[in-house]
Design a protein around this motif. Structure first.
Motif, PDB file in Angstrom:
ATOM      1  N   LYS B 160       8.540  -9.061  35.291  1.00  0.00           N
ATOM      2  CA  LYS B 160       9.940  -9.540  35.411  1.00  0.00           C
ATOM      3  C   LYS B 160      10.866  -8.369  35.795  1.00  0.00           C
ATOM      4  CE  LYS B 160       9.559 -10.452  31.078  1.00  0.00           C
ATOM      5  NZ  LYS B 160       9.798 -10.795  29.671  1.00  0.00           N
ATOM      6  N   ASN B 161      12.095  -8.715  36.078  1.00  0.00           N
ATOM      7  CA  ASN B 161      13.165  -7.715  36.284  1.00  0.00           C
ATOM      8  C   ASN B 161      12.773  -6.569  37.227  1.00  0.00           C
ATOM      9  OD1 ASN B 161      14.804  -9.084  34.376  1.00  0.00           O
ATOM     10  ND2 ASN B 161      13.722  -8.033  32.717  1.00  0.00           N
ATOM     11  N   VAL B 162      12.150  -6.900  38.340  1.00  0.00           N
ATOM     12  CA  VAL B 162      11.691  -5.847  39.278  1.00  0.00           C
ATOM     13  C   VAL B 162      12.859  -4.990  39.797  1.00  0.00           C
ATOM     14  CG1 VAL B 162      10.492  -5.405  41.471  1.00  0.00           C
ATOM     15  CG2 VAL B 162       9.583  -7.070  39.870  1.00  0.00           C
ATOM     16  N   PRO B 163      14.001  -5.593  40.196  1.00  0.00           N
ATOM     17  CA  PRO B 163      15.101  -4.732  40.674  1.00  0.00           C
ATOM     18  C   PRO B 163      15.591  -3.761  39.602  1.00  0.00           C
ATOM     19  CG  PRO B 163      15.502  -7.030  41.282  1.00  0.00           C
ATOM     20  CD  PRO B 163      14.352  -7.033  40.341  1.00  0.00           C
ATOM     21  N   ARG B 164      15.674  -4.257  38.331  1.00  0.00           N
ATOM     22  CA  ARG B 164      16.122  -3.380  37.244  1.00  0.00           C
ATOM     23  C   ARG B 164      15.099  -2.244  37.020  1.00  0.00           C
ATOM     24  NH1 ARG B 164      18.140  -5.215  31.306  1.00  0.00           N
ATOM     25  NH2 ARG B 164      16.423  -6.675  31.421  1.00  0.00           N
ATOM     26  N   GLY B 165      13.811  -2.594  37.107  1.00  0.00           N
ATOM     27  CA  GLY B 165      12.754  -1.581  36.967  1.00  0.00           C
ATOM     28  C   GLY B 165      12.815  -0.549  38.074  1.00  0.00           C
ATOM     29  N   ALA B 166      13.164  -1.017  39.291  1.00  0.00           N
ATOM     30  CA  ALA B 166      13.257  -0.093  40.429  1.00  0.00           C
ATOM     31  C   ALA B 166      14.404   0.896  40.225  1.00  0.00           C
ATOM     32  CB  ALA B 166      13.457  -0.889  41.714  1.00  0.00           C
ATOM     33  N   ILE B 167      15.548   0.383  39.732  1.00  0.00           N
ATOM     34  CA  ILE B 167      16.706   1.271  39.482  1.00  0.00           C
ATOM     35  C   ILE B 167      16.349   2.281  38.383  1.00  0.00           C
ATOM     36  CG2 ILE B 167      19.104   1.338  38.628  1.00  0.00           C
ATOM     37  CD1 ILE B 167      19.426  -1.487  39.955  1.00  0.00           C
ATOM     38  N   ALA B 168      15.697   1.784  37.317  1.00  0.00           N
ATOM     39  CA  ALA B 168      15.306   2.683  36.217  1.00  0.00           C
ATOM     40  C   ALA B 168      14.307   3.737  36.699  1.00  0.00           C
ATOM     41  CB  ALA B 168      14.711   1.872  35.074  1.00  0.00           C
ATOM     42  N   SER B 169      13.413   3.359  37.609  1.00  0.00           N
ATOM     43  CA  SER B 169      12.442   4.324  38.149  1.00  0.00           C
ATOM     44  C   SER B 169      13.139   5.387  38.978  1.00  0.00           C
ATOM     45  CB  SER B 169      11.397   3.609  39.015  1.00  0.00           C
ATOM     46  OG  SER B 169      10.665   2.737  38.231  1.00  0.00           O
ATOM     47  N   PHE B 170      14.170   4.963  39.693  1.00  0.00           N
ATOM     48  CA  PHE B 170      14.963   5.922  40.480  1.00  0.00           C
ATOM     49  C   PHE B 170      15.634   6.924  39.523  1.00  0.00           C
ATOM     50  CE2 PHE B 170      18.970   7.278  42.396  1.00  0.00           C
ATOM     51  CZ  PHE B 170      18.538   7.764  43.618  1.00  0.00           C
ATOM     52  N   ILE B 171      16.194   6.403  38.417  1.00  0.00           N
ATOM     53  CA  ILE B 171      16.837   7.287  37.428  1.00  0.00           C
ATOM     54  C   ILE B 171      15.785   8.203  36.788  1.00  0.00           C
ATOM     55  CG2 ILE B 171      18.093   7.319  35.208  1.00  0.00           C
ATOM     56  CD1 ILE B 171      19.396   4.630  36.157  1.00  0.00           C
ATOM     57  N   ALA B 172      14.593   7.651  36.527  1.00  0.00           N
ATOM     58  CA  ALA B 172      13.501   8.454  35.952  1.00  0.00           C
ATOM     59  C   ALA B 172      13.165   9.627  36.871  1.00  0.00           C
ATOM     60  CB  ALA B 172      12.266   7.589  35.723  1.00  0.00           C
ATOM     61  N   GLY B 173      13.088   9.337  38.161  1.00  0.00           N
ATOM     62  CA  GLY B 173      12.817  10.390  39.140  1.00  0.00           C
ATOM     63  C   GLY B 173      13.947  11.395  39.195  1.00  0.00           C
ATOM     64  N   ASN B 174      15.170  10.873  39.156  1.00  0.00           N
ATOM     65  CA  ASN B 174      16.374  11.699  39.136  1.00  0.00           C
ATOM     66  C   ASN B 174      16.330  12.692  37.973  1.00  0.00           C
ATOM     67  OD1 ASN B 174      19.781  10.919  39.655  1.00  0.00           O
ATOM     68  ND2 ASN B 174      18.239  11.103  41.218  1.00  0.00           N
ATOM     69  N   LEU B 175      16.018  12.161  36.782  1.00  0.00           N
ATOM     70  CA  LEU B 175      15.947  13.007  35.580  1.00  0.00           C
ATOM     71  C   LEU B 175      14.863  14.068  35.719  1.00  0.00           C
ATOM     72  CD1 LEU B 175      16.362  10.312  32.792  1.00  0.00           C
ATOM     73  CD2 LEU B 175      17.887  12.245  33.181  1.00  0.00           C
ATOM     74  N   SER B 176      13.722  13.678  36.290  1.00  0.00           N
ATOM     75  CA  SER B 176      12.649  14.673  36.433  1.00  0.00           C
ATOM     76  C   SER B 176      13.063  15.774  37.401  1.00  0.00           C
ATOM     77  CB  SER B 176      11.327  14.014  36.796  1.00  0.00           C
ATOM     78  OG  SER B 176      11.204  13.850  38.160  1.00  0.00           O
ATOM     79  N   GLY B 177      13.848  15.418  38.427  1.00  0.00           N
ATOM     80  CA  GLY B 177      14.359  16.437  39.346  1.00  0.00           C
ATOM     81  C   GLY B 177      15.440  17.301  38.710  1.00  0.00           C
ATOM     82  N   LEU B 178      16.244  16.692  37.815  1.00  0.00           N
ATOM     83  CA  LEU B 178      17.366  17.402  37.190  1.00  0.00           C
ATOM     84  C   LEU B 178      16.938  18.270  36.012  1.00  0.00           C
ATOM     85  CD1 LEU B 178      20.057  14.578  37.205  1.00  0.00           C
ATOM     86  CD2 LEU B 178      20.387  16.840  38.164  1.00  0.00           C
ATOM     87  N   ILE B 179      16.148  17.681  35.103  1.00  0.00           N
ATOM     88  CA  ILE B 179      15.818  18.420  33.872  1.00  0.00           C
ATOM     89  C   ILE B 179      14.312  18.611  33.661  1.00  0.00           C
ATOM     90  CG2 ILE B 179      17.970  17.856  32.659  1.00  0.00           C
ATOM     91  CD1 ILE B 179      16.512  15.610  31.214  1.00  0.00           C
ATOM     92  N   GLY B 180      13.511  18.186  34.636  1.00  0.00           N
ATOM     93  CA  GLY B 180      12.071  18.420  34.545  1.00  0.00           C
ATOM     94  C   GLY B 180      11.355  17.470  33.608  1.00  0.00           C
ATOM     95  N   VAL B 181      12.057  16.493  33.049  1.00  0.00           N
ATOM     96  CA  VAL B 181      11.465  15.514  32.131  1.00  0.00           C
ATOM     97  C   VAL B 181      11.976  14.143  32.542  1.00  0.00           C
ATOM     98  CG1 VAL B 181      11.227  14.795  29.721  1.00  0.00           C
ATOM     99  CG2 VAL B 181      11.645  17.196  30.255  1.00  0.00           C
TER     100      VAL B 181
END
Lengths: 120, 281
Positions: B160-181
């Protein structure tokens, strides 16, 4: 090799992906062990956190030195997910348009990130 | 000259991190980097580069095992990694303009909230394929199946909620680029709590994805001459051993236990985030 009933895959691509991923790791680990053993047997001194430039890595691989063997393992492990992405693109071509496009976009982002870092 | 004790500490720590990372679908950089820098005196850039390569080892070793068991949702993993990788690249660019400390504090509180949410909420239920074939068919592009803990039979789940999961994955990637986690530590709860993916399938799919996100950054470190082959090889051997053990443990583990283990890891990561933001690490 026989599999238990719960070892079922969604599609044949998973079988190929499993081989690529595990093959890449095993090959790298084997090279790490050979390289470290060569170091131990030789009288060469080395620093644990000694970094290597890309040119240095290529030259050491060409010379088949212990550090070159280890570096080859590092390159293989880094290449493993890239091969996995390419394989999925090839598998899904003519089967699923979105799933063919997705790995191509992912690969493009990886290349873009690499180019941006080189340019900065 | 290399100290044997240093090698042993690195090897043992790597095995431990490999077990945790493989079981939970996280890279483990948050644990490996401080051990290498604070414990062994290895420069942060080298520790970060080593950590990225070991994430690929965890990912490839575990994902191959989980693919064999049919735990990985390949299509969902491929789709979400598109957002994670793009987020990571943008995060790496944004890091120059933002202060990581404030992000680490906010992220720490989000992790604590997620840990309690994960602990209290019921695990995703999936339908046994044999029991209800009419409802068992794939209705969504990303729906998947996994073997049931109790019966061992395949059961299907709807994503379910594929668009919401996609946005959260983008933020997850963002965080890994910003703070390494932020790779697996965000994606596993998102897939499990929001997208209706059973915890085992979520951790297996996360393992499938994290290697790709790590490659994007590892190539940058490689081109900048920051890879230290010897220390990387020793950590990678330890991680490999740990990932083999961890993936076997995860397959046998009950979903509820795995969720609890993940919730505890979220709390530990949150504490490490606060420690980092405070400048103590």
């Amino acid at each position: 090799m026989s599999r238990s009933p719960d070892e079922q895959r969604e599609s044949p691509v998973e079988s190929a992906l499993e081989i690529v991923l595990f093959g890449g790791v095993i090959l790298s680990i084997a090279l790490f062990l050979i390289g470290l053993a060569s170091f131990a047997l030789s009288s060469q001194a080395f620093v644990l956190s000694q970094t290597e430039t890309l040119d240095g890595i290529i030259n050491s691989i060409a010379a088949l030195s212990p550090i070159g063997i280890i570096s080859l393992g590092v390159l293989i492990i880094i290449a493993t997910p890239i091969v996995r992405i390419l394989m999925t693109a090839v598998y899904f071509a003519n089967r699923d348009k979105l799933m063919t496009l997705v790995p191509i976009i992912v690969l493009s982002f990886i290349v873009l990130g690499f180019v941006l870092s080189v340019l900065r | 000259m290399i100290d044997v004790a240093t090698l042993l500490i690195l090897l043992v720590a790597s095995v431990f991190i490999g077990v945790i990372g493989s079981m939970l679908g996280i890279g483990g950089g948050i644990f490996l980097v401080p051990i290498m820098t604070l414990g062994l005196g290895i420069p942060i850039s080298v520790a970060a580069a080593t950590s990225l390569v070991t994430i690929i080892v965890t990912s490839s070793t575990s994902a191959s095992r989980f693919l064999r068991k049919g735990f990985v949702n390949v299509k969902l993993g491929m789709f979400l990694e598109m957002f994670t990788v793009s987020g990571a690249i943008i995060g790496a660019v944004l890091v120059t303009y933002l202060t990581p400390q404030s992000i680490e504090i906010v992220f720490g509180f989000v992790l604590i909230y997620t840990a309690f949410y994960m602990w209290l909420r019921k695990e995703v239920e999936c339908r046994l394929s044999e029991e209800d074939p009419s409802e068992a068919g794939n209705v969504g592009r990303f729906d998947g199946s996994i073997s049931d803990d109790k019966t061992g039979k395949r059961c299907r789940y709807a994503v379910k909620n594929v668009p919401r999961g996609a946005i959260a994955s983008f933020i997850a990637g963002n965080l890994s680029g910003l703070i390494g986690v932020g790779g697996g530590i965000v994606k596993v709860p998102v897939m499990n709590l929001w997208m209706g993916v059973p915890i085992k399938a979520a951790t297996a799919t996360s393992n499938f994805m994290i290697g790709v996100t790590a490659v994007a950054s590892a190539l940058v470190y490689l081109s900048n001459g920051l890879i230290a082959p010897v220390v990387t090889s020793i950590a990678a051997i330890g991680i490999f051993i740990g990932a083999v053990i961890g993936s076997r443990m995860m397959i046998k583990m009950a979903g509820g236990t795995l969720r609890l283990a993940f919730a505890l890891t979220l709390i530990v990561t949150a504490v490490l985030m606060f420690v980092r933001a405070g400048g103590w690490m």
